[in-house]
Design a protein around this motif. Structure first.
Motif, PDB file in Angstrom:
ATOM      1  N   THR A  19       0.852  -1.181   0.000  1.00  0.00           N
ATOM      2  CA  THR A  19       0.000   0.000   0.000  1.00  0.00           C
ATOM      3  C   THR A  19       0.892   1.236   0.000  1.00  0.00           C
ATOM      4  O   THR A  19       1.787   1.360   0.838  1.00  0.00           O
ATOM      5  N   ILE A  20       0.653   2.131  -0.933  1.00  0.00           N
ATOM      6  CA  ILE A  20       1.460   3.346  -1.084  1.00  0.00           C
ATOM      7  C   ILE A  20       0.531   4.545  -1.009  1.00  0.00           C
ATOM      8  O   ILE A  20      -0.466   4.617  -1.735  1.00  0.00           O
ATOM      9  N   ALA A  21       0.832   5.485  -0.119  1.00  0.00           N
ATOM     10  CA  ALA A  21       0.035   6.699   0.034  1.00  0.00           C
ATOM     11  C   ALA A  21       0.730   7.863  -0.668  1.00  0.00           C
ATOM     12  O   ALA A  21       1.925   8.084  -0.484  1.00  0.00           O
ATOM     13  N   VAL A  22      -0.030   8.600  -1.473  1.00  0.00           N
ATOM     14  CA  VAL A  22       0.479   9.770  -2.200  1.00  0.00           C
ATOM     15  C   VAL A  22      -0.251  10.994  -1.664  1.00  0.00           C
ATOM     16  O   VAL A  22      -1.483  11.033  -1.658  1.00  0.00           O
ATOM     17  N   ARG A  23       0.513  11.981  -1.226  1.00  0.00           N
ATOM     18  CA  ARG A  23      -0.104  13.181  -0.664  1.00  0.00           C
ATOM     19  C   ARG A  23       0.301  14.410  -1.465  1.00  0.00           C
ATOM     20  O   ARG A  23       1.464  14.599  -1.774  1.00  0.00           O
ATOM     21  N   PRO A  50      -3.437  10.409   3.083  1.00  0.00           N
ATOM     22  CA  PRO A  50      -2.869   9.525   4.108  1.00  0.00           C
ATOM     23  C   PRO A  50      -3.706   8.263   4.271  1.00  0.00           C
ATOM     24  O   PRO A  50      -4.937   8.299   4.192  1.00  0.00           O
ATOM     25  N   TRP A  51      -3.013   7.142   4.540  1.00  0.00           N
ATOM     26  CA  TRP A  51      -3.672   5.840   4.635  1.00  0.00           C
ATOM     27  C   TRP A  51      -3.076   5.076   5.810  1.00  0.00           C
ATOM     28  O   TRP A  51      -1.856   4.931   5.903  1.00  0.00           O
ATOM     29  N   PRO A  52      -3.905   4.582   6.725  1.00  0.00           N
ATOM     30  CA  PRO A  52      -3.378   3.869   7.898  1.00  0.00           C
ATOM     31  C   PRO A  52      -2.525   2.659   7.490  1.00  0.00           C
ATOM     32  O   PRO A  52      -2.959   1.816   6.709  1.00  0.00           O
ATOM     33  N   GLY A  53      -1.296   2.597   8.008  1.00  0.00           N
ATOM     34  CA  GLY A  53      -0.454   1.438   7.778  1.00  0.00           C
ATOM     35  C   GLY A  53       0.200   1.354   6.420  1.00  0.00           C
ATOM     36  O   GLY A  53       0.727   0.299   6.050  1.00  0.00           O
ATOM     37  N   ALA A  54       0.189   2.446   5.637  1.00  0.00           N
ATOM     38  CA  ALA A  54       0.840   2.414   4.322  1.00  0.00           C
ATOM     39  C   ALA A  54       2.327   2.118   4.484  1.00  0.00           C
ATOM     40  O   ALA A  54       2.989   2.694   5.338  1.00  0.00           O
ATOM     41  N   GLU A  55       2.855   1.204   3.658  1.00  0.00           N
ATOM     42  CA  GLU A  55       4.287   0.891   3.721  1.00  0.00           C
ATOM     43  C   GLU A  55       5.146   2.042   3.241  1.00  0.00           C
ATOM     44  O   GLU A  55       6.262   2.251   3.728  1.00  0.00           O
ATOM     45  N   VAL A  56       4.645   2.789   2.258  1.00  0.00           N
ATOM     46  CA  VAL A  56       5.393   3.910   1.680  1.00  0.00           C
ATOM     47  C   VAL A  56       4.480   5.127   1.632  1.00  0.00           C
ATOM     48  O   VAL A  56       3.304   5.016   1.275  1.00  0.00           O
TER      49      VAL A  56
END
Length: 226
Positions: A52-56, A154-160
């Motif tokens: 899981t990758i979060a982009v902000r 933002p995403w809970p527990g994102a690896e990146v």
């Protein structure tokens, strides 16, 4: 809910019948490719299946991450992003015939995203659409199914986590002209193999539309020469 059934939901659109065809897509490896300019931001130099990758801060960065994977045969979907346009995606290098759009899933957000994770290689979602417990379940589903979950926000527990922290447009000269390029600085961090901070200066978009590595600022080069 099957992936093909998504096309029957209100507000769902697909590109070139991608929903039906994606059910037959074959796994193409544990890491999906990204453009060379983006590899330094990711610990696996690509989109690792199950992650899981979060982009902000940048829809363009999220689309740029999809470009190389879709261009080389992977299937992708975007959920809960009604303002995302296929023209912008194509300009950034996304193969739109392999991109399904579910712009307004409403109360079915988690169910739709989960179904797509069963049949797509990469699923991009708007973080605001999932409650924390749903977000954790979707990440677990991505791990189990070997898909990549990309979150816009933002995403809970994102690896990146990739964060666009600055941006400056160029192209206007003397008060006239066209905006051609936007220089951004992307910082990456995360857990496990992604703990080490990473950074890249990009043109997003570049003059040709696709992302490109940003040149060193003139002032910094002058200091190095002196």
């Amino acid at each position: 809910m099957s992936v093909a059934a998504l096309a029957a939901l209100p507000g769902v659109s697909t590109a070139s019948g991608v929903a039906a065809e994606a059910e037959h897509a074959q796994l193409t490896g544990r890491v999906l490719p990204v453009r060379p300019e983006l590899r330094r931001l990711l610990p696996s130099a690509g989109l690792r299946r199950g992650s899981t990758i979060a982009v902000r801060g940048s829809v363009s960065l999220l689309l740029a991450l999809l470009a190389e994977a879709t261009a080389t045969g992977s299937w992708a979907a975007a959920v809960g992003m009604p303002d995302l346009g296929l023209v912008a995606a194509a300009e950034l290098g996304v193969e739109v015939s392999r991109l399904a759009l579910v712009p307004r899933p409403g109360a079915e957000f988690a169910a739709v995203a989960g179904a797509l994770l069963d049949g797509m290689d990469v699923v991009a979602v708007a973080a605001r659409g999932a409650a924390p417990h749903e977000a954790r379940r979707l990440s677990a589903r991505a791990r189990h199914r070997g898909a990549v979950l990309l979150s816009l926000g933002p995403w809970p527990g994102a690896e990146v986590e990739l964060d666009c922290v600055a941006g400056r447009w160029t192209g206007l000269e003397g008060g006239h002209g066209y905006l051609r390029e936007r220089r951004v600085r992307v910082q990456g961090a995360g857990r496990g193999a992604a703990t080490r901070p990473r950074r890249a200066d990009l043109l997003l978009p570049g003059s040709a539309g696709a992302p490109a590595a940003a040149p060193e600022p003139v002032l910094e080069l002058a200091r190095e020469v002196s």
